[in-house]
Design an enzyme around this catalytic site. Sequence first.
Site, PDB file in Angstrom:
ATOM      1  N   HIS A  78      40.024 -12.376 -15.683  1.00 44.38           N
ATOM      2  CA  HIS A  78      40.412 -11.594 -16.829  1.00 44.38           C
ATOM      3  C   HIS A  78      39.440 -10.464 -17.160  1.00 44.38           C
ATOM      4  O   HIS A  78      38.283 -10.603 -17.567  1.00 44.38           O
ATOM      5  CB  HIS A  78      40.278 -12.432 -17.985  1.00 44.38           C
TER       6      HIS A  78
ATOM      7  N   ALA B   3      42.500  -4.874 -22.830  1.00 49.01           N
ATOM      8  CA  ALA B   3      41.340  -6.049 -22.976  1.00 49.01           C
ATOM      9  C   ALA B   3      40.099  -5.459 -22.589  1.00 49.01           C
ATOM     10  O   ALA B   3      39.021  -6.151 -22.993  1.00 49.01           O
ATOM     11  CB  ALA B   3      41.637  -7.272 -22.219  1.00 49.01           C
TER      12      ALA B   3
END
Length: 96
Positions: free
Chosen positions: A40, A73
Site C-alpha cells: 500500500h 494515498a
Amino acid sequence: MEVPSLAQFSPRELRPGTNVTSDFDIHAALSSTLSPSTFHPIGTAAMLPLELGGVVNQQFLVYGVERLSVVDASIMPDLPGAYTQQSVYAIAEKVY
C-alpha cells in the site's frame, strides 16, 4: 547488522540470505518473493510545509507547480485503520 552495538542481539540475515550478493541475485530474490498486491504505497507526497520536505500544502496543491493537486494515498502520513480506498474517497471529497 555489523554495527557493534547490535552484536548483543546476535543478528543474522534470514532473507534473501548471505549467499545472495550480486545485483542479479538480489533482483531475482526480490522478484520471486515480493507481491505488489500486498503493498500500500502511502506517504510518498507528504502534506507538510515545503521547508520540512513537504510536497503538497493543506489545499492538496503541489509546491512550485500551478494548478496541480495530489488526491491519493500518497499524502497520508500513515496507513489508516481501514482500506486505503475508503480514505482516498474521503480525501477526494475534501478536495472537491
